[in-house]
Design a protein around this motif. Structure first.
Motif, PDB file in Angstrom:
ATOM      1  N   ASP A 158       0.847  -1.191   0.000  1.00 19.50           N
ATOM      2  CA  ASP A 158       0.000   0.000   0.000  1.00 19.50           C
ATOM      3  C   ASP A 158       0.884   1.244   0.000  1.00 19.50           C
ATOM      4  OD1 ASP A 158      -1.858   1.960   0.309  1.00 19.50           O
ATOM      5  OD2 ASP A 158      -2.985   0.912   1.895  1.00 19.50           O
ATOM      6  N   LYS A 159       1.003   1.832  -1.172  1.00 18.35           N
ATOM      7  CA  LYS A 159       1.925   2.956  -1.316  1.00 18.35           C
ATOM      8  C   LYS A 159       1.413   4.235  -0.641  1.00 18.35           C
ATOM      9  CE  LYS A 159       5.592   2.571  -3.975  1.00 18.35           C
ATOM     10  NZ  LYS A 159       6.954   2.723  -3.476  1.00 18.35           N
ATOM     11  N   ARG A 160       0.145   4.203  -0.229  1.00 17.87           N
ATOM     12  CA  ARG A 160      -0.360   5.421   0.420  1.00 17.87           C
ATOM     13  C   ARG A 160       0.194   5.562   1.829  1.00 17.87           C
ATOM     14  NH1 ARG A 160      -6.428   3.912  -0.264  1.00 17.87           N
ATOM     15  NH2 ARG A 160      -5.370   2.160   0.681  1.00 17.87           N
ATOM     16  N   ARG A 177       2.859   6.077   4.453  1.00 20.89           N
ATOM     17  CA  ARG A 177       4.197   6.684   4.459  1.00 20.89           C
ATOM     18  C   ARG A 177       4.765   6.597   5.863  1.00 20.89           C
ATOM     19  NH1 ARG A 177       5.562   6.959  -0.607  1.00 20.89           N
ATOM     20  NH2 ARG A 177       7.236   8.394  -0.033  1.00 20.89           N
ATOM     21  N   ASP A 236       8.223   3.977   2.833  1.00 21.06           N
ATOM     22  CA  ASP A 236       6.936   3.321   2.597  1.00 21.06           C
ATOM     23  C   ASP A 236       7.075   1.813   2.844  1.00 21.06           C
ATOM     24  OD1 ASP A 236       7.901   1.985   0.225  1.00 21.06           O
ATOM     25  OD2 ASP A 236       7.762   3.930  -0.779  1.00 21.06           O
ATOM     26  N   TYR A 289       7.047  -0.735   0.984  1.00 20.12           N
ATOM     27  CA  TYR A 289       7.936  -1.441   0.065  1.00 20.12           C
ATOM     28  C   TYR A 289       9.393  -1.315   0.500  1.00 20.12           C
ATOM     29  CZ  TYR A 289      10.822  -2.329  -4.031  1.00 20.12           C
ATOM     30  OH  TYR A 289      11.801  -2.776  -4.874  1.00 20.12           O
ATOM     31  N   ALA A 347       1.554  -3.830  -6.131  1.00 20.89           N
ATOM     32  CA  ALA A 347       0.818  -2.876  -5.290  1.00 20.89           C
ATOM     33  C   ALA A 347      -0.559  -3.419  -4.930  1.00 20.89           C
ATOM     34  CB  ALA A 347       0.673  -1.552  -6.024  1.00 20.89           C
TER      35      ALA A 347
END
Ligand code: ADP
Ligand code: MG
Length: 466
Positions: free
Chosen positions: A179-181, A183, A190, A192, A212
């Protein structure tokens, strides 16, 4: 013809995107290279693969379970949608699981097949025997991880590779459902970055990139039609499409980069051990005394052995041969049951003995503390199938007292002359172990498994001797 490149998708955790990855990877590989044969199979008990790929109704040839019961994969493969072949899933895996314990079973099945190209295997979130089989044959293992706990589970997969002395080279982590949202503050900005750092920190290698978390992708298998749609056809405008393309390309490049594929390696190992078994077998067979160890009748011939009832080998392994069944039976009867030399046809004790002899080992050895030549005594032991002592009797070798054969010589003498006596007629320290053999196929005793058992029992009984 080269063996297929085998990609296993595996993780100890459920819901990390294994099945989504496996099914879509097959489609993307096919899309990248139309001519590349791609075959997909799943050891999970859900039918996602079948739902996604089946064009016609199943033809009743078998399913992935049949791979473990001796079927050739060639006969199980179905042509599916998007040009992907698949082997149907099975709902009987939980039953089979109880009967299997050999992680090389799948390798053995695939080694028989003429499959080429790339094979993608989806597994259950469990290191069960099917997952183990799929890991054992893999050229590439992709381990999807979505968080730190699923990363911890990877250790079991690494341990499996170490346990079987397999190279860790095939193993790759792939962050999934990222989930790249989200932070973070700090060096890893993030999920990842964080997962990648975890992996590197543990010495795990990663695929390039990640998959993703995408609501669109999630929706591909929740629709009123109950169908599962591929990302390639129904999610082209998502970032997962780009990511899948990238993963498929890496897998493909890996496949052309691998000179010797795992299955080739396995086939070579098999051929090699087949050769070794064969030569060990020949060696055992060629070193046999050719006549019955008691009566001397010819038993071991070029084409066949028999009719023989017992196999005998000395503990130093220098002497081995066969004995006719009735020769040995009369011997046993003479010393244990005081029977006459000739066999009475319908004596129930005989039948009983014949029956129990199947499950026995017999052992002859100089009796303890009887080194004196003129008082030689012989211990005669009987052991059960597990090599535990059942009975023990001491036999005096009376005929030797005078060196004159007043009586008819017993069958024991020719046997000992051929096996345990040195050339002065003395018993040494070696013993002779005897085992009933199948009268139809006495050489069965030399088959790898049987001979290993015989050797194991020989070692076991020797520890129980005085
Ligand atoms: N990239 C993704 N984005 C969002 N949801 C996903 C993604 N990949 C898989 N899912 C969803 O996550 C759930 C678990 O995926 P699945 O592939 O069945 O995992 P596994 O085989 O590891 O149990 C499914 O509902 C699937 O639709
Ligand atoms: Mg799954």
């Amino acid at each position: 013809m080269s063996a297929p490149y085998i990609v296993t998708i595996s993780s100890d955790k459920g819901g990390v995107g294994k099945t989504t990855l496996a099914t879509n990877l097959a489609i993307y590989l096919k899309a990248l290279h139309e001519d590349l044969p791609v075959t997909l199979l799943s050891f999970d008990n859900h039918f996602s693969v079948d739902q996604m790929f089946r064009i016609n109704r199943k033809s009743a040839q078998g399913d992935v379970g049949s791979l473990f019961t001796g079927s050739n994969p060639d006969n199980l493969v179905e042509i599916g949608e998007y040009g992907v072949q698949f082997i149907p899933s099975s709902d009987q895996m939980h039953i089979l699981r109880r009967e299997l314990d050999d992680p090389t079973a799948l390798a053995r099945a695939l080694a028989k097949s003429s499959l080429t190209g790339i094979v993608v295997i989806d597994t259950r979130p469990d290191l069960d025997i099917f997952t183990q089989s799929a890991l054992y044959v893999a050229d590439r293992v992709i381990v999807p991880v979505k968080d730190a706990p699923s990363m911890d589970n990877c250790q079991h997969i690494y341990d499996f590779f170490d346990f079987h002395s397999l190279s860790r080279r095939p193993l790759r982590i792939l962050p999934c459902l990222v989930d790249k949202r989200i932070r973070y503050n700090g060096p890893f900005s993030d999920p990842y970055q964080l997962l990648k750092a975890y992996a590197i920190n543990r010495g795990y290698r990663c695929m390039e990139g990640y998959i993703a978390k995408s609501p669109k992708v999630e929706s591909l298998n929740t629709n009123p039609e109950g169908k599962i749609y591929p990302v390639l056809t129904h999610g082209r405008n998502t970032e997962v499409h780009v990511q899948m393309t990238h993963i498929a390309r890496q897998v493909y490049l890996g496949s052309i980069d691998t000179d010797v594929r795992r299955l080739d390696e396995y086939r070579m190992d098999m051929a090699h051990s087949e050769e070794e078994h064969q030569s060990a077998y020949e060696k055992r067979r060629n070193s046999l005394i050719t006549g019955c160890l008691i009566c001397g009748n010819p038993l071991v011939e070029k084409e066949r052995i028999g009719p023989a009832g017992y196999f005998a080998q000395s503990s130093d392994q220098k002497i081995s041969g066969f004995i006719e069944e009735e020769c040995f039976n009369s011997l046993v009867f003479r010393y244990f049951y005081g029977a006459k030399r000739t066999v009475e046809a319908h004596n129930p004790i005989w039948d009983l003995f014949r029956e129990s002899a199947q499950r026995s080992y017999f052992l002859l050895q100089r009796a303890p503390h009887t080194r004196n030549f003129y008082q030689q005594k012989l211990s005669f032991y009987r052991f059960d199938d597990d090599g535990l002592e059942v009975s023990h009797k001491i036999i005096e070798l009376q005929e030797f007292e005078k060196r004159l054969l007043s009586k008819e010589r017993s069958d024991l003498f020719p046997l000992l002359e051929r096996t345990l006596f040195d050339n002065q007629g003395r018993l040494g320290d070696t013993f002779l172990l005897l085992r009933k053999v199948s009268s139809d196929l006495p050489e069965e005793i030399f088959y790898e498994q049987n001979f290993a058992t015989f050797t194991r029992i020989m070692a076991k009984v020797s520890t129980q001797l005085p």
